[in-house]
Scaffold this motif. Structure first.
Motif, PDB file in Angstrom:
ATOM      1  N   LEU A  64       0.783  -1.241  -0.085  1.00 19.30           N
ATOM      2  CA  LEU A  64       0.111  -0.119  -0.074  1.00 19.30           C
ATOM      3  C   LEU A  64       0.843   1.356  -0.011  1.00 19.30           C
ATOM      4  O   LEU A  64       0.627   2.279  -0.705  1.00 19.30           O
ATOM      5  N   ALA A  65       1.957   1.278   0.876  1.00 15.72           N
ATOM      6  CA  ALA A  65       2.957   2.412   0.962  1.00 15.72           C
ATOM      7  C   ALA A  65       3.481   2.690  -0.713  1.00 15.72           C
ATOM      8  O   ALA A  65       3.514   3.623  -1.035  1.00 15.72           O
ATOM      9  N   ALA A  66       3.873   1.592  -1.405  1.00 16.29           N
ATOM     10  CA  ALA A  66       4.415   1.764  -2.526  1.00 16.29           C
ATOM     11  C   ALA A  66       3.449   2.091  -3.535  1.00 16.29           C
ATOM     12  O   ALA A  66       3.391   2.939  -4.459  1.00 16.29           O
ATOM     13  N   ALA A 107       2.919   5.816  -2.924  1.00 14.52           N
ATOM     14  CA  ALA A 107       3.953   6.631  -3.431  1.00 14.52           C
ATOM     15  C   ALA A 107       4.010   6.656  -4.862  1.00 14.52           C
ATOM     16  O   ALA A 107       4.238   7.710  -5.537  1.00 14.52           O
ATOM     17  N   ALA A 108       3.683   5.637  -5.672  1.00 16.94           N
ATOM     18  CA  ALA A 108       3.604   5.597  -7.091  1.00 16.94           C
ATOM     19  C   ALA A 108       2.601   6.701  -7.661  1.00 16.94           C
ATOM     20  O   ALA A 108       2.451   7.456  -8.550  1.00 16.94           O
ATOM     21  N   GLN A 109       1.419   6.607  -6.912  1.00 14.58           N
ATOM     22  CA  GLN A 109       0.333   7.542  -7.183  1.00 14.58           C
ATOM     23  C   GLN A 109       0.590   8.957  -7.038  1.00 14.58           C
ATOM     24  O   GLN A 109       0.185   9.911  -7.945  1.00 14.58           O
ATOM     25  N   TRP A 118      -1.785  12.243  -6.064  1.00  8.25           N
ATOM     26  CA  TRP A 118      -2.326  12.880  -4.761  1.00  8.25           C
ATOM     27  C   TRP A 118      -2.271  14.381  -4.423  1.00  8.25           C
ATOM     28  O   TRP A 118      -1.114  14.781  -4.810  1.00  8.25           O
ATOM     29  N   PRO A 119      -3.168  14.957  -4.266  1.00 11.65           N
ATOM     30  CA  PRO A 119      -2.946  16.510  -3.786  1.00 11.65           C
ATOM     31  C   PRO A 119      -1.929  16.535  -2.667  1.00 11.65           C
ATOM     32  O   PRO A 119      -1.898  15.785  -1.564  1.00 11.65           O
ATOM     33  N   ALA A 120      -1.159  17.527  -2.517  1.00 13.14           N
ATOM     34  CA  ALA A 120      -0.142  17.703  -1.758  1.00 13.14           C
ATOM     35  C   ALA A 120      -0.778  18.303  -0.285  1.00 13.14           C
ATOM     36  O   ALA A 120      -1.735  18.899  -0.147  1.00 13.14           O
TER      37      ALA A 120
END
Length: 168
Positions: free
Chosen positions: A152-154, A157-159, A166-168
């Protein structure tokens, strides 16, 4: 209520997995959680429902429920209102009352007693306990679903790396 949200900035916390945290992270998160638990106990009249020693070894189920309640509270009251829905606050309160029976630790109380004045866990009691390097805090990190958490973390990060991710 303002004091509880004043230090919260940026993205609300996603998930806390106590066993996956480093000892320093466990201690820091416990110190973060303690004032909120004191507020919860006082604000929702849970003096007889949550043991005064909720943070100690042997109360891991209580700690997990309190952690879930805290993170849900942060998301509900400090997060994006559009994501919580029209009755987000009421839904959180409903969830609180649905888990309240699981917060008790009958072995910590001898019959009915008025609660004594509470020592805040962020004070001397918590500090003394942390100074003893309790096993739950000092244990090496291990996540019960490490492969899935890493996946999920990877994916996150890819998204986030994609244009328009992802919005900042």
């Amino acid at each position: 209520m303002h004091d509880l949200t004043a230090g919260i900035t940026g993205t609300p916390p996603r998930r806390w997995v106590w066993s996956a945290m480093t000892p320093a992270d466990r201690q820091q998160r416990l110190v973060e959680l303690a004032p909120w638990v004191d507020w919860l106990i006082t604000h929702h009249h849970l003096h007889r429902k949550i043991p005064r020693c909720w943070y100690r070894d042997g109360h891991e189920p209580v700690l997990e429920i309190l952690t879930g309640l805290y993170l849900g509270w942060v998301r509900t009251y400090c997060g994006d209102p559009a994501r919580t829905g029209t009755f987000g606050e009421l839904a959180w309160i409903k969830e609180l009352h649905s888990v309240t029976p699981y917060l008790a630790a009958p072995t910590c109380e001898d019959g009915h007693q008025e609660p004594p004045p509470r020592k805040k866990p962020t004070g001397e009691a918590l500090s003394d306990w942390l100074d003893d390097d309790p096993p739950r805090i000092a244990a090496a990190p291990s996540h019960p679903a490490e492969v899935e958490a890493n996946r999920l973390a990877a994916a996150d990060a890819a998204q986030a790396a994609k244009p328009g991710g992802w919005p900042a």
